[in-house]
Design an enzyme around this catalytic site. Structure first.
Site, PDB file in Angstrom:
ATOM      1  N   LYS A 119       0.863  -1.191   0.000  1.00 27.45           N
ATOM      2  CA  LYS A 119       0.000   0.000   0.000  1.00 27.45           C
ATOM      3  C   LYS A 119       0.886   1.222   0.000  1.00 27.45           C
ATOM      4  O   LYS A 119       2.029   1.172   0.459  1.00 27.45           O
ATOM      5  CB  LYS A 119      -0.862   0.008   1.262  1.00 27.45           C
ATOM      6  CG  LYS A 119      -2.095   0.875   1.127  1.00 27.45           C
ATOM      7  CD  LYS A 119      -3.145   0.126   0.319  1.00 27.45           C
ATOM      8  CE  LYS A 119      -4.499   0.749   0.428  1.00 27.45           C
ATOM      9  NZ  LYS A 119      -5.545  -0.258   0.142  1.00 27.45           N
TER      10      LYS A 119
HETATM   11  N1  GLU Z   1      -7.438   0.095  -2.986  1.00 25.34           N
HETATM   12  C1  GLU Z   1      -8.202  -1.089  -3.240  1.00 25.34           C
HETATM   13  C2  GLU Z   1      -8.173  -1.995  -2.037  1.00 25.34           C
HETATM   14  O1  GLU Z   1      -7.955  -1.567  -0.940  1.00 25.34           O
HETATM   15  C3  GLU Z   1      -7.795  -1.784  -4.523  1.00 25.34           C
HETATM   16  C4  GLU Z   1      -6.394  -2.269  -4.582  1.00 25.34           C
HETATM   17  C5  GLU Z   1      -5.970  -2.778  -5.965  1.00 25.34           C
HETATM   18  O2  GLU Z   1      -6.801  -2.851  -6.848  1.00 25.34           O
HETATM   19  O3  GLU Z   1      -4.791  -3.086  -6.093  1.00 25.34           O
HETATM   20  O4  GLU Z   1      -8.457  -3.171  -2.121  1.00 25.34           O
END
Ligand code: GLU
Length: 421
Positions: free
Chosen positions: A110
């Protein structure tokens, strides 16, 4: 005592606590457990951005790569004033378990930049995004780490990341990010995917509890890419969306809101309060304890905590947000028989269609909307059934069951690859 300690857990401590709870039901090698609780790489950058007034401002950004045992790191980038290292660490870990729960070949990561996106111009956002991409470019890539949208980032931001990365590489690299605009290799159905998955899993929970969706009262916190889409899906299924909010506050009407009208208003607070939408104004805190059947938190983490878990009236909570419920609140909800569809299952539709996007980019393929919708629904239903089976067999709640499934898959992969050297 334990409950008191929980009270001040930061998001990372919260994520670790969840692992501890699940691990108590598993027979994990202590070395492997230690390995998967640790983040593999943590990148912090302080970088300059030229603002519209000519001044240079320094921003702090993070990318935490939690685990890539099962595949390249995957996870969104958020822009928010409260982004910090512990929040990003937690979110990265949740991505690892999430990808494993839906069994797609990704690890977890993240990123985030601490900023006030609402106070920044499009040019400032672009400058910040491009410089942040430059700072990260040696750590990301289609086979290494693939960012995506998250809180206050969107397809436009993904386009800037893709462009900057491609310029640095000297050729176009669409697979470096997912959640791109369709025109740049984005996937059909990606924008709707998270909200769609939240709806599908909430509907499965409702079926288990013999709660008919038609007429069910639904409260939604958040009106963005997740909450807005989920609201429309519930309304289309005949549910009564009685409340919805954005970051400033919400609207409540016990008879049900006109979702389309409420969403059209969400960016104009005055409209929220106007007579055009027959509803009462509620705070985001009040919204969580309104009378309803299904509560769908789709905004920020930590909103359901020891202080309000006792007052939640919903029978089902479907977590569109990441980390909306603290471990202490989980214990209260479990005791009160509230059925929680945990984040790493409920909101996994986003990363699932991100996976479809990445696969299409790597192969220069285009899948139809129908194909994507069918595959997504199949994966979400399968994951829900598997998590529910573990929950029944082990006598644990759905979060612990999802963690047992996700952590188990990551641990098995670590065992097979071994510890080098
Ligand atoms: N931000 C989204 C999540 O927390 C999507 C992450 C992604 O598609 O890589 O799952």
């Amino acid at each position: 005592m334990d409950q008191e300690r929980n009270h001040h857990l930061n998001p990372h401590q919260m994520a670790l606590k969840q692992v501890e709870i699940a691990a108590a039901h598993m027979d994990l090698d202590p070395g492997i457990l230690a390995k998967i609780m640790a983040t593999e790489k943590e990148i912090t950058v302080h970088f300059p951005v030229k603002m519209d007034d000519g001044q240079v401002r320094i921003f702090t950004g993070y990318r935490v790569q939690h685990n890539d045992t099962r595949g390249p790191y995957k996870g969104g980038i958020r822009y928010h004033p409260e982004v910090d290292a512990d929040e990003v660490r937690a979110l990265a870990m949740w991505m690892t378990w999430k990808a494993a729960v839906v069994n797609i070949p990704f690890g977890g990561a993240k990123g985030g930049v601490q900023c006030y996106p609402k106070e920044m111009s499009a040019r400032e956002m672009e400058n910040m995004t491009r410089r942040f991409t430059w700072e990260l470019h040696t750590f990301i890539g289609p086979e290494r780490d693939i960012p995506a949208p998250d809180v206050y980032t969107n397809p436009k931001v993904m386009a800037w990341i893709m462009d900057t990365y491609s310029i640095l590489k000297g050729h176009v690299v669409p697979g470096v990010v997912t959640g791109k605009p369709l025109e740049l290799g984005g996937s059909l159905g990606r924008f709707e995917a998270t909200g769609r998955g939240v709806f599908v899993t909430a509907a499965q929970a409702a079926a288990l509890l013999d709660l008919p969706l038609a007429g069910a009262r639904v409260v939604i916190q958040g009106a963005g890419n997740v909450g807005g889409v989920a609201a429309a899906q519930f309304a289309a299924a005949g549910a009564r969306v009685v409340a919805i909010s954005d970051s400033k506050g919400g609207l409540y009407n016990e008879k049900g809101l006109d979702v389309e009208q409420a969403l059209a208003c969400k960016n104009r607070y005055q409209c929220f309060l106007s007579e055009h939408v027959p509803a009462r104004e509620v705070t985001n805190e009040e919204l969580l304890t309104l009378p309803c059947d299904i509560l769908v938190p789709c905004a920020l983490g930590g909103v359901i905590h020891a202080g309000n878990a006792d007052y939640i009236q919903a029978r089902i909570i479907a977590e569109g947000a990441n980390g909306p419920t603290t471990p202490q609140a989980d214990a209260v909800l479990r005791g009160r028989g509230v059925f929680v569809v945990p984040d790493i299952l409920a909101n996994a539709g986003g990363v699932t269609v991100s996976y479809f996007e990445w696969v299409q980019n790597l192969q220069n393929l285009l899948w139809s909307e129908q194909e994507i919708a069918q595959r997504l629904e199949g994966i979400m239903r399968g994951a829900f059934a598997e998590v529910h089976r573990i929950s029944r067999e082990r006598g644990v709640d759905m979060r612990t069951a999802a963690l047992i499934l996700g952590i188990g898959r990551v641990a098995a992969a670590v065992r097979l690859r071994g510890i080098y050297p």
